[in-house]
Scaffold this active site. Structure first.
Site, PDB file in Angstrom:
ATOM      1  CE  LYS A 190      -3.997   1.812   2.434  1.00 32.83           C
ATOM      2  NZ  LYS A 190      -5.018   1.067   1.686  1.00 32.83           N
ATOM      3  NE  ARG A 245      -6.571   3.860   4.844  1.00 24.83           N
ATOM      4  CZ  ARG A 245      -7.884   3.814   4.627  1.00 24.83           C
ATOM      5  NH1 ARG A 245      -8.512   2.678   4.582  1.00 24.83           N
ATOM      6  NH2 ARG A 245      -8.552   4.939   4.448  1.00 24.83           N
ATOM      7  N   GLY A 254      -7.975  -7.687   5.031  1.00 23.19           N
ATOM      8  CA  GLY A 254      -8.840  -7.827   6.201  1.00 23.19           C
ATOM      9  C   GLY A 254      -8.194  -8.509   7.386  1.00 23.19           C
ATOM     10  CG  MET A 281      -2.555  -7.213   9.874  1.00 21.30           C
ATOM     11  SD  MET A 281      -0.873  -6.739   9.497  1.00 21.30           S
ATOM     12  CE  MET A 281      -0.932  -6.544   7.739  1.00 21.30           C
ATOM     13  NE  ARG A 314      -6.074  -3.837  -3.766  1.00 19.38           N
ATOM     14  CZ  ARG A 314      -6.669  -4.111  -2.624  1.00 19.38           C
ATOM     15  NH1 ARG A 314      -5.966  -4.250  -1.522  1.00 19.38           N
ATOM     16  NH2 ARG A 314      -7.975  -4.254  -2.573  1.00 19.38           N
ATOM     17  CG  HIS A 339      -8.179 -45.972  -7.363  1.00 26.94           C
ATOM     18  ND1 HIS A 339      -9.488 -45.958  -7.749  1.00 26.94           N
ATOM     19  CD2 HIS A 339      -7.492 -46.579  -8.365  1.00 26.94           C
ATOM     20  CE1 HIS A 339      -9.608 -46.551  -8.935  1.00 26.94           C
ATOM     21  NE2 HIS A 339      -8.403 -46.947  -9.323  1.00 26.94           N
ATOM     22  CB  SER A 363      10.424 -42.332 -17.463  1.00 26.48           C
ATOM     23  OG  SER A 363       9.256 -41.615 -17.128  1.00 26.48           O
ATOM     24  CB  CYS A 373       5.919 -40.846 -16.392  1.00 29.18           C
ATOM     25  SG  CYS A 373       6.606 -42.273 -15.551  1.00 29.18           S
ATOM     26  CE1 TYR A 403       8.873 -38.085 -20.608  1.00 29.90           C
ATOM     27  CE2 TYR A 403      10.963 -38.230 -21.764  1.00 29.90           C
ATOM     28  CZ  TYR A 403       9.944 -38.830 -21.050  1.00 29.90           C
ATOM     29  OH  TYR A 403       9.998 -40.165 -20.779  1.00 29.90           O
TER      30      TYR A 403
END
Lengths: 927, 927
Positions: free
Chosen positions: A39, A112, A121, A123, A379, A497, A812, A879, A899
């Site tokens: 701020k 503030r 919200g 503080m 902001r 699962h 892999s 993978c 990859y």
């Protein structure tokens, strides 16, 4: 360093604790968020930057360093602060032309909080500081508006007594029954007494009386007078803000958001301006572009004669700032554009300057005090997924931002929003949550409750939309899970699962909803007193993990969204690591390819046994695993062969031109033993054995710790014929495609290896079958190259990766199992202890969701380093489930993988993460 | 290098392929075993060394290099060999004064194998080479003994046709019905025809006729004449020996013994001498010390007028060489000492010279030919355990060997022999094996069969000795296992529950005897057609894994053996690494301390629940684990506290002055859920819950992969009160001992850790309880130091060992679990695949028996290196089963551990291994 020494040091170096802004200049700027908070830094930027110099009420920011000092030094301030604050006040007074505590021309200020990162919200704030009996009178003289002044006064007492006198002093509301509640009660009493309903109906006299009543009550409840001294008010406010950094809410929020405790908050002291000074005043909030769609249109709300909180509070319906912002609710209300065209023009001009300056969409707050515009805040604005994507694409096209910046503008979770239909957030807000679980599969789903996989299939065939509700799921439920539009389980974690399967399909799923008690017999479930029966409608929000009773509307997924497509193109330009998919069916492969997958990183051969279509393959497989001789097994494999070949061929065809990594049979055989009585009986009959014999054979397959049992390559070693037939199916499927003059790149992957000799053993079989296939189909080896690699999922395999690499062509990383073995955490059983590990901060993240960089990640690094030592060009990928986790994708890129591979619906997220990690590097390098 | 080039090179460098010996000199010596084989090297040493120059029949050795060349070059010999062999023959002829193939004065030779390491009976031998029609006549003239000559001739044909003409040619005995069998049949026919029973009754004429019959038969069966040419015979013999290196038996033996295939064998060609030339001839074998007891007495057997094989074959009862060697069987037979006092003196003298020269006990073979002594062989003699220990101790005292050598003279398995009673080997040889299993607990046991743990306890109370026979065992069987003298299971591997428990107690145990089919209902087991009922006697040889029907005599263990005690003293002088024990009871601790253990490396707190004595603690524990609130748990823990404290105190007292590492609760709680109905009912009643509720609570504890589930420190994190009470029991037990002015060193060990934060969390509890205890007992912290460490048994813990070390004082490697997780091998389930891994040589050893140096060992090294990086003085030990495995102990020393810990009966073996690794280094450094 001792306290005294710090004090000495501060005095000597004259540390700057207070940064001024306003009046066309500022000590700080937007880059100083660490010191001034978000701020404060933005206020300084707006006020002071040469391109902006916006009308910001003058003020000053006390730095976060003071907060840190405050907590390190028994809640004392550093020496010199007092003087600097005093100077700050002088600055405000001189810019605003008023004087703090002056009975004639009083200055009021707000106090503030402002942390590095927004903690909305969490503080405290105190407004209207500087009002007392004397200054109130002075202000009345100045404004000629006693009602406004007494209203401000009573608000100050209300806020101050609550925030500063009660909370900051650590007084528990129980002791005082809550000063806030008690003053509110007085307000209500006053309303009743006056016979009115709204605050706005109070007269100045009413409010003056209320101030008196409030003061009495404060003294009575808190045993102290409300302070009339403006300076006492100011320092009380500052102290309360600092203390609120360690308030319960703020601490909890930081824990969730991962904000370090030692950052501290800044405190902003700023001249008050008032939008409620009459009809020539007003207040508003706006976004420089539409935060819900991303459209490049000014979008906002305002209210005449009102303070900021009135717009947010929702008591009065806000007015649209322009025609574009007009909604159903505000269709007859005047717009700012019409009402104050000059001011609107001024804001519209500021909007453009701000966007150009910040190069992003902004969220701004403004106040009009007696016809003069004041900018209170600016902001970077929050936005939803579709908006983020559209803005990134359009700003990139406008050349406002670079491709790297565009890529970094969209969070993975925002991109994910575009991939699934979601529950209408407006309706959702109005609906009571029935139960909460873990958000295992994102998006929303609405359907009728069924309790068995069979019912899910049957009802779906009849045209019903169903949600499958189970204690937990197992592979036998897969068909039903696919049929259902959503899945809800009472047990299991994020990697159970159900969660894995659902995520793989991009299906909405909530797991581990512990409050749900299922009664399969009665076909119903209970949540406390609510009973939900088969056929009842429920709605799942799989992104949040919320279950609702009834049908909530869904908002459709924006897969066809043009901006999505363009955004992915930008990502693809930036990223370097390749992205494949884990897919076991042609449908999944097609989907993933559409999303941009460049091959399959994991094709699980066993999946075909649980897919749609015929039960025959599973039945034959079961015969195979219950065989006692190689001859019997070969017979069953012979029967199975065409099914396997066709299954593989279909997916190879979809992925034409891309590599497809096919994993040999992995799960422990016991997993395939049927549980249903009819299926067992059918098998017994077909095998022509006794029930006793059947029990004997199946119990022989049972294992104490199946995850570390007879599975993966261990099956191929014990039963080489299983490998032989699988490999034959792969090569013949590929050969048939080659014969159609299409390009096919199957890669054979051996799972669960822990020594290079396992690979050597399997390769002998593979090479033999390979040669036979080339001969049989008369194909040149160049048209069907032989590529054999291994999963690296056992810790030992990482440790001896140099040897593993010497006998195969790719690694892999199976990070699911590697995490299981590396931690000794059974994924199926972590429900027993992982929650307390996360709660007690022993682990900061679930290692099955994001790779544990420190431990498992180190194993991966060892594996890659050793592997490439032997074979510098070794192809390396991942993978496991982590291949779709953005943080993990970045890790994979950083450790040099070629990859990542993930389920189809995670492919866009992986592509985004892959682009972001490069973008971050590029931007850093530019600096 | 191409073949031709090798040939050229050989010619140029004139490689020496043939080494001569005899006539007071030799080309080789004892150190050249790699080149000449053991036999050849020792013959050269005996013949040629200046201290010996023994009467060895002249001969030559063809080197192992020729064998290697032979196999690399399509079974051809290197050029130059022919000439060198020819020269060798000349050497023999000149020393022996005979001529090969000379009809007048023929020389006969033997052709024998000789590998680097002895492979008894695995390769071929041909004797009497050089005999044919003509030389036979010449020999008759010389010896005047036609019977002897024709006997030698028919033996040559018998041996040669079998070894050279059939086997070496690769002819399968099926095709020929076996030439050996067929000639034996002819021999039998001849006996019948002549009406005689023994070979010795044949006349010269009979044998001459037999030679003719044999030759005819050879031609008929093999289609080839028996070669009359002595050179053809010689080269046939040499080739047959080389070929037998790759015979089935030899290959199988090498695989078992780990002898590399490329070592090859040497071939020894040596002049024949005959002990069967009449009454002035004879033959014998002897040991320079008693190989069964180690006593320093000459011990051997001989036979007059006989060949070496007659002594070994056991047809004639051998005579004692001296009074000392006289046995029951030979009490009336003449000794060599009496019969040939001069020759005996000569041998006795040789015995002394050989021992002094070789500095070890030797096994010698000699022949007396017509009054002249010939030494045929000498090698280090095999000995049993007690003999090995006694000889090591005595030779060290005699200053014949150094302490390092003494330590290396006893194999761990030999030392083990002294620790357990064993089955009488003589009787065992005569008894048929009923079933075979894995040798899980060494020694022998004789007892009556029972099938339940309860019966084992009951029968033992009644004074019976029982053997507990189970499919497999579980913790509930422990009491019965302790009561039984031996344990036999049908399933499970070397690291199954039964094996671990039995080995810990030094109890005889055979596991995984797959042929045993148990019928619990009928209380009997079957092995094929044999039925063994409850109460029947059986005998177990747990060292071999053999099961016998009936009662075989046992030979007592020699624990009180003085030589054992002295030997251990020598080992203790040499070793550097400390040896502790894994013990859970005062009895075990006492036993281990007597064996030399220097503390306890693993005291398992959970053991008390399965020990002897009251069921009460287990019952309370079960209540605890089925509690649903902390309050309930605390109540149960309160009840349990005194039991825990007393249990720990007893063991701490026994180990006074030594460190005792106490591990906090480790197993998954489900393990403690009772399986027996009565026990379940008792619990349900006591907890005052419904059966349904009981099922719900216990099923909640059930896990899919318990080994990686909620266990170890994970219990302590979820239920801190469990840690709290355990630690309190430890400290209060220790404090009570301190109050008696005794020294006590408890070390608290946290199991199953994978992150340092787990340790930090537990240490907070531990430190709090520690401070409270010091206060309560008013003890100074120096008298009861706080030592907290962790098991390192999870791969991740090794990887982040630097962090682990920063928060604890010692590491104890739990190599059982580390092997499980590191390999992904569930110890309970490896039965499904490990056998095929070992069989297919994918693993060379069971990694649960010997540490897998390459993989798990590397993890251990990483753990130690990283740990000591943070804490250079970090104490490091091992407490897995591997701590008692000699190879693993050496590894532990080499990687720098401070101690190993193993079950009490493995302590002497660990001490020995710890000494041997140092001894090997010292000896190497001296060289």
């Amino acid at each position: 360093m001792k306290k005294e020494n710090i004090a000495v040091k501060n005095k000597l170096t004259k540390t700057k604790y207070v940064y001024l802004f306003g009046g066309g200049k500022a000590d700080g700027n937007e880059k100083m968020k660490d010191l001034l908070g978000g701020k404060g830094a933005n206020l300084a930027e707006m006020a002071g930057h040469r391109d902006l110099k916006l009308p910001v009420p003058a003020g000053f920011t006390i730095t976060t360093e003071v907060c840190t000092y405050f907590y390190k030094n028994n809640k004392k301030y550093p020496s010199g602060l007092k003087e600097q604050v005093q100077k700050g006040l002088k600055h405000i007074e001189s810019v605003m032309g008023r004087k703090f505590g002056d009975p004639e021309n009083p200055l009021l200020v707000s106090v503030r909080s402002g942390a590095r990162r927004s903690m909305p919200g969490m503080m405290e704030t105190v407004l209207n500081i500087g009002l007392n009996e004397k200054t109130a009178e002075g202000l009345i003289k100045q404004t000629n508006n006693p009602r406004f002044v007494y209203d401000a006064y009573r608000r100050l007492i209300q806020m101050y007594s609550d925030v500063v006198m009660e909370k900051a002093e650590g007084i528990e509301p129980q002791e005082t029954k809550g000063i806030r509640q008690q003053l509110e009660k007085e307000l209500e009493n006053m309303k009743q007494k006056k016979g009115i309903k709204l605050d706005t109906e109070f007269t100045a006299e009413d409010l003056k009386e209320l101030v008196k009543i409030y003061k009495r009550k404060v003294k009575e409840v808190l045993g102290k007078e409300f302070p009339e001294d403006p300076y006492e008010q100011l320092w009380g406010g500052i102290r309360a803000v600092f203390l609120s950094w360690n308030g319960k809410r703020a601490v909890a929020y930081r824990k969730i958001e991962g904000i370090p405790d030692d950052w501290g908050t800044a405190v902003n002291v700023q001249a008050m301006v008032f939008g409620n000074m009459g009809d020539d005043s007003g207040t508003g909030v706006a976004f420089t572009r539409n935060p819900a769609t991303g459209e490049d249109k000014f979008y906002g709300e305002w209210l005449p004669n009102a303070q900021g909180e009135d717009v947010v509070a929702g008591i009065r319906t806000p007015y649209p700032i322009n025609e574009y912002s007009r909604s159903e609710h505000s269709k007859d209300l005047p717009s700012l554009e019409k009402q104050f065209p000059k001011i609107y023009q001024q804001i519209e001009d500021i909007r453009k300057r701000l966007e150009k300056h910040y190069r992003d969409m902004l969220d701004i707050e403004f106040t009009i005090e007696k016809g003069k515009l004041w900018m209170l805040q600016c902001r970077v604005g929050k936005r939803n997924g579709p908006a983020a994507v559209r803005m990134a694409v359009e700003m990139y096209k406008e050349k406002l931002i670079s491709q790297e910046e565009a890529v970094l503008r969209v969070a993975p979770s925002q991109l994910d929003e575009l991939l699934h239909p979601v529950v209408d957030p407006v309706k959702e807000k109005e609906t009571k949550v029935l139960a909460k679980g873990l958000p295992a599969g994102p998006g929303g789903a609405v359907g009728r409750v069924v309790f068995t996989a069979n019912d899910a299939v049957e009802w779906t065939k009849k045209g019903e939309q169903v949600i499958l509700v189970r204690e937990e799921t197992n592979p036998e439920d897969v068909e039903g899970m696919r049929a259902a539009v959503g899945i809800l389980t009472a047990r299991g974690g994020m990697t159970s699962h159900a969660a894995l399967v659902a995520r793989g399909w991009g299906k909405c799923c909530i797991v581990g909803a512990g409050d749900i008690h299922i009664d399969y017999e009665e076909k119903r479930f209970k949540v406390k007193d609510t009973v939900v029966k088969e056929g009842d409608w429920i709605t799942l929000n799989g992104t949040k993990g919320n279950v609702y009773l009834g049908r909530l509307p869904l908002i459709k997924a924006a897969e066809e969204n043009l901006f999505f497509v363009e955004f992915m193109k930008i990502c693809n330009k930036v990223r370097k690591i390749s992205v494949r998919t884990n897919a076991d069916t042609p449908q999944d492969a097609k989907k993933a390819r559409a999303f941009g997958a460049e091959g399959i990183g994991l094709f699980r051969t066993e999946h075909m046994f649980y897919g749609e279509g015929s039960d025959e393959p599973l039945f034959i497989l079961r015969k195979m695993i219950l065989s006692t001789t190689e001859e019997e097994r070969r017979k069953a494999l012979d029967e199975l062969f065409n099914y396997m070949k066709e299954d593989i061929k279909k997916t190879l065809e979809v992925m034409e031109g891309f590599p497809v990594t096919i994993r040999l049979l992995d799960p422990p055989l016991h997993e395939f033993v049927p549980k249903r009585k009819d299926e067992r009986e059918k098998l017994i009959e077909n095998l022509a054995i006794t029930e006793e014999e059947f029990e004997k054979r199946t119990s022989k397959l049972h294992e104490v710790n199946p995850m570390m049992g007879h599975r993966g390559v261990r099956l191929g070693i014990a039963y080489p014929e299983i490998t032989e037939y699988q490999v034959k199916a792969i090569f013949e499927a590929a050969a048939e495609i080659v014969k159609q003059n299409k390009k096919v790149l199957p890669e054979i992957m051996i799972p669960v290896t822990s020594t290079e000799k396992e690979i050597v053993h399997q390769k002998q079989i593979i090479e033999k079958v390979y040669q036979e296939t080339l001969k049989k189909f008369n194909i040149d080896r160049k048209k069907l190259p032989l590529v054999v690699g291994t999963m690296i999922e056992i810790p030992r395999a990482c440790i001896i990766a140099d040897k593993m690499a010497s006998v195969c062509e790719f690694f892999s990383f199976g990070t699911n199992d590697l995490t299981q073995m590396g931690f000794g955490f059974s994924r199926d059983d972590i429900g027993g202890f992982l929650p307390s590990y996360l709660e007690k901060n022993i682990l900061s993240k679930d290692p099955f969701q994001t790779i544990d960089f420190e431990g498992i990640g180190e194993l991966i690094k060892i594996g890659i380093t050793k592997g490439r030592k032997t074979k510098p060009n070794l192809k390396v990928g991942i993978c496991g489930e982590h291949g779709g986790d953005p943080e993990s994708v970045k890790f994979c890129y950083n450790v040099g993988m070629n990859y990542v591979s993930c389920s189809p619906y995670r492919v866009p997220l992986a592509i985004l993460a892959a682009a972001q990690v490069v973008a971050e590097k590029n931007i850093k390098n530019k600096k």
